[in-house]
Write a protein that holds these residues in place. Structure first.
Motif, PDB file in Angstrom:
ATOM      1  N   GLY A  43       8.007 -43.610 -33.023  1.00 23.39           N
ATOM      2  CA  GLY A  43       8.991 -42.515 -33.298  1.00 23.39           C
ATOM      3  C   GLY A  43      10.254 -42.792 -33.085  1.00 23.39           C
ATOM      4  O   GLY A  43      11.080 -42.408 -33.660  1.00 23.39           O
ATOM      5  N   LEU A  44      10.668 -43.581 -32.066  1.00 23.87           N
ATOM      6  CA  LEU A  44      11.848 -43.681 -31.524  1.00 23.87           C
ATOM      7  C   LEU A  44      12.485 -44.786 -32.431  1.00 23.87           C
ATOM      8  O   LEU A  44      13.604 -44.636 -33.075  1.00 23.87           O
ATOM      9  N   MET A  96      13.440 -42.880 -35.609  1.00 23.67           N
ATOM     10  CA  MET A  96      14.413 -42.455 -35.599  1.00 23.67           C
ATOM     11  C   MET A  96      15.621 -43.109 -35.595  1.00 23.67           C
ATOM     12  O   MET A  96      16.980 -42.771 -36.355  1.00 23.67           O
ATOM     13  N   ILE A 124      15.090 -45.847 -39.140  1.00 18.96           N
ATOM     14  CA  ILE A 124      14.967 -45.402 -40.617  1.00 18.96           C
ATOM     15  C   ILE A 124      15.663 -43.691 -40.882  1.00 18.96           C
ATOM     16  O   ILE A 124      16.532 -43.794 -41.732  1.00 18.96           O
ATOM     17  N   ALA A 125      15.691 -43.175 -39.942  1.00 18.57           N
ATOM     18  CA  ALA A 125      16.277 -41.711 -40.090  1.00 18.57           C
ATOM     19  C   ALA A 125      17.607 -42.048 -39.505  1.00 18.57           C
ATOM     20  O   ALA A 125      18.568 -41.166 -40.203  1.00 18.57           O
ATOM     21  N   HIS A 170      22.644 -39.425 -32.838  1.00 21.57           N
ATOM     22  CA  HIS A 170      22.652 -39.414 -31.519  1.00 21.57           C
ATOM     23  C   HIS A 170      22.077 -40.430 -30.722  1.00 21.57           C
ATOM     24  O   HIS A 170      22.706 -41.118 -29.616  1.00 21.57           O
ATOM     25  N   VAL A 171      20.967 -40.767 -31.131  1.00 19.59           N
ATOM     26  CA  VAL A 171      20.256 -41.908 -30.809  1.00 19.59           C
ATOM     27  C   VAL A 171      21.113 -43.401 -30.756  1.00 19.59           C
ATOM     28  O   VAL A 171      21.019 -44.239 -30.244  1.00 19.59           O
ATOM     29  N   TYR A 202      13.487 -41.491 -22.137  1.00 17.71           N
ATOM     30  CA  TYR A 202      12.521 -41.467 -22.935  1.00 17.71           C
ATOM     31  C   TYR A 202      11.408 -42.308 -22.228  1.00 17.71           C
ATOM     32  O   TYR A 202      10.244 -42.323 -22.435  1.00 17.71           O
ATOM     33  N   ILE A 217      10.189 -38.848 -44.080  1.00 17.98           N
ATOM     34  CA  ILE A 217      11.490 -39.449 -43.633  1.00 17.98           C
ATOM     35  C   ILE A 217      11.377 -40.946 -43.598  1.00 17.98           C
ATOM     36  O   ILE A 217      12.166 -41.829 -43.976  1.00 17.98           O
ATOM     37  N   ARG A 235      17.646 -38.482 -45.782  1.00 22.53           N
ATOM     38  CA  ARG A 235      18.351 -38.703 -44.439  1.00 22.53           C
ATOM     39  C   ARG A 235      19.153 -37.581 -44.134  1.00 22.53           C
ATOM     40  O   ARG A 235      19.086 -37.182 -43.022  1.00 22.53           O
ATOM     41  N   PHE A 293      17.027 -34.462 -43.541  1.00 26.92           N
ATOM     42  CA  PHE A 293      16.238 -34.652 -42.403  1.00 26.92           C
ATOM     43  C   PHE A 293      17.263 -34.217 -41.227  1.00 26.92           C
ATOM     44  O   PHE A 293      16.637 -33.376 -40.330  1.00 26.92           O
ATOM     45  N   ARG A 294      18.546 -34.958 -41.221  1.00 26.81           N
ATOM     46  CA  ARG A 294      19.474 -34.454 -40.138  1.00 26.81           C
ATOM     47  C   ARG A 294      19.762 -32.830 -39.888  1.00 26.81           C
ATOM     48  O   ARG A 294      19.702 -32.371 -39.095  1.00 26.81           O
ATOM     49  N   SER A 322      16.613 -32.014 -37.312  1.00 27.22           N
ATOM     50  CA  SER A 322      17.329 -32.512 -36.038  1.00 27.22           C
ATOM     51  C   SER A 322      18.138 -31.419 -35.652  1.00 27.22           C
ATOM     52  O   SER A 322      17.994 -30.763 -34.576  1.00 27.22           O
ATOM     53  N   GLY A 361      22.097 -32.413 -28.805  1.00 23.76           N
ATOM     54  CA  GLY A 361      21.707 -33.120 -30.047  1.00 23.76           C
ATOM     55  C   GLY A 361      20.789 -34.345 -29.796  1.00 23.76           C
ATOM     56  O   GLY A 361      19.977 -34.470 -30.573  1.00 23.76           O
ATOM     57  N   LEU A 362      20.939 -35.031 -28.598  1.00 20.22           N
ATOM     58  CA  LEU A 362      20.320 -36.041 -28.281  1.00 20.22           C
ATOM     59  C   LEU A 362      18.827 -35.829 -28.044  1.00 20.22           C
ATOM     60  O   LEU A 362      18.144 -36.462 -28.402  1.00 20.22           O
ATOM     61  N   GLU A 377      16.829 -34.983 -30.934  1.00 21.97           N
ATOM     62  CA  GLU A 377      16.439 -36.220 -31.658  1.00 21.97           C
ATOM     63  C   GLU A 377      15.272 -36.968 -30.955  1.00 21.97           C
ATOM     64  O   GLU A 377      14.334 -37.342 -31.670  1.00 21.97           O
ATOM     65  N   LEU A 378      15.304 -37.055 -29.646  1.00 24.63           N
ATOM     66  CA  LEU A 378      14.354 -37.633 -28.973  1.00 24.63           C
ATOM     67  C   LEU A 378      12.964 -36.969 -29.106  1.00 24.63           C
ATOM     68  O   LEU A 378      11.947 -37.169 -29.189  1.00 24.63           O
ATOM     69  N   VAL A 419      11.981 -35.201 -31.741  1.00 25.66           N
ATOM     70  CA  VAL A 419      11.638 -35.355 -33.113  1.00 25.66           C
ATOM     71  C   VAL A 419      11.197 -36.892 -33.196  1.00 25.66           C
ATOM     72  O   VAL A 419      10.271 -36.845 -33.745  1.00 25.66           O
ATOM     73  N   SER A 420      11.611 -37.635 -32.324  1.00 22.44           N
ATOM     74  CA  SER A 420      11.108 -39.016 -32.333  1.00 22.44           C
ATOM     75  C   SER A 420       9.681 -39.017 -31.938  1.00 22.44           C
ATOM     76  O   SER A 420       8.775 -39.717 -32.543  1.00 22.44           O
ATOM     77  N   LEU A 428       7.745 -37.689 -34.720  1.00 24.08           N
ATOM     78  CA  LEU A 428       7.334 -38.610 -35.977  1.00 24.08           C
ATOM     79  C   LEU A 428       6.598 -39.711 -35.604  1.00 24.08           C
ATOM     80  O   LEU A 428       5.722 -40.194 -36.383  1.00 24.08           O
TER      81      LEU A 428
END
Lengths: 212, 212
Positions: free
Chosen positions: A172-173, A176, A179-180, A184-185, A197, B125, B139, B142-143, B147, B160-161, B164-165, B167-168, B171
């Motif tokens: 997943g990381l 993110m 690909i996505a 922020h990451v 993480y 995604i 993308r 998706f954002r 996210s 925000g970070l 995303e983590l 969501v990671s 995913l």
């Protein structure tokens, strides 16, 4: 678990396409760099096209080498694809840390690969649906070379499930980041993401120990 | 956060292709089922082929409907693709839980979708690299729709970070279940995976609270 793969810095220093492999030392390093460039080009194309639609010429053009050079190094197109659909070489360094620090190590290793080389040790499994029967080979390799290999490192009950969940976190990381392209990451320091993480990965590897 | 989407059971009960939308009640439900079948067919193909290579006829054949029916429902091929490359309808139910239970809810929701319908609210995604410029639209959607939408639900620093983590994590679980087809993840009870994996998602959403 040692790491015999060519180092990233050697890859970066040598220009692909320059081959002098009748000589030793630097020549061998150049050959490895060229092979790495070919593998990268092949990975790029396999993320975007069915393998049956990818020509040797397209790989050669993207790698900046000649098609005959690819044949010299890999034998034929199928052998090249087999190598790209194999995870063994990447997993070696990915798993190369003591179990108690493996979660953070894998997160850090993945992020360094993504940010410095645009490469990820395991992410290419996501392109399996593109490749029909070859996709099943990719899945089988992923299972034996990534999930099962990690399972062997673990102790305690449900090791197979915990290994798959740890690998899920890392997949997943990679999605993110690569690909996505989550902003922020991608902009956070690698060590910050590793601290945030890594403990979640570690909690699957060694449940019940302090991971924070 | 309510869930106005047609229920999964309504989709499952109605055979795709049967349309009686000049009537009310069951007819409307059939129309929704048919639209859902078309969207599923389109998603399947977009995971395997560049969108430029996908014909309306191929979508129609896979969905078991006629091409003119697709045009009737969606206007044209681009409008259909736009809808498939949009996450809004799926994210509604995905985020429909109180923040303190959202981690487990998202894990459970994703696994139920994967196991019962072969569908995932966010996984598509991963096919962005296949679709060139359309991939960039995917993308961007998706954002903003996944996210950023989750970020709005969060409190505290680095939302925000952390979104995303989180969501990671989700995913990666989707990749492991639906693409890599990990045998342990696929055979474990959904509630067991929810209990093992949900707390890691929750730790990103509400850090510092007890998640075990």
């Amino acid at each position: 678990m040692t790491s015999p793969a060519p180092t990233a810095s050697a890859e970066a220093q040598s220009a692909p396409g320059v081959t002098r492999d009748h000589r030793s030392g630097p020549a061998r390093r150049d050959a490895e760099a060229t092979k790495a460039a070919i593998v990268r080009a092949c990975r790029h194309l396999l993320a975007r096209h069915a393998h049956t639609d990818i020509t040797l010429k397209a790989v050669a053009e993207r790698a900046g080498v000649s098609a005959p050079l690819i044949l010299k190094y890999f034998g034929n197109k199928d052998a090249l694809f087999s190598q790209v659909m194999n995870f063994e070489a990447d997993v070696e360094a990915f798993l190369d840390a003591p179990l108690e620090d493996l979660g953070r190590h894998m997160v850090r290793h993945l992020l360094i690969g993504q940010s410095e080389h645009g490469a990820d040790p395991i992410l290419r499994i996501v392109f399996a649906p593109l490749h029909g029967e070859q996709g099943d080979i990719l899945r089988a390799n992923f299972r034996t070379q990534v999930s099962d290999r990690l399972t062997e490192c673990l102790h305690g009950p449900d090791a197979g499930l915990r290994a798959e969940l740890a690998v899920s976190l890392l997949l997943g990381l990679g999605v993110m980041y690569g690909i996505a392209r989550g902003p922020h990451v991608r902009s956070a320091p690698i060590e910050e993401i590793t601290e945030r993480y890594g403990p979640a990965v570690q909690a699957q590897l060694t449940p019940g120990t302090l991971t924070g």
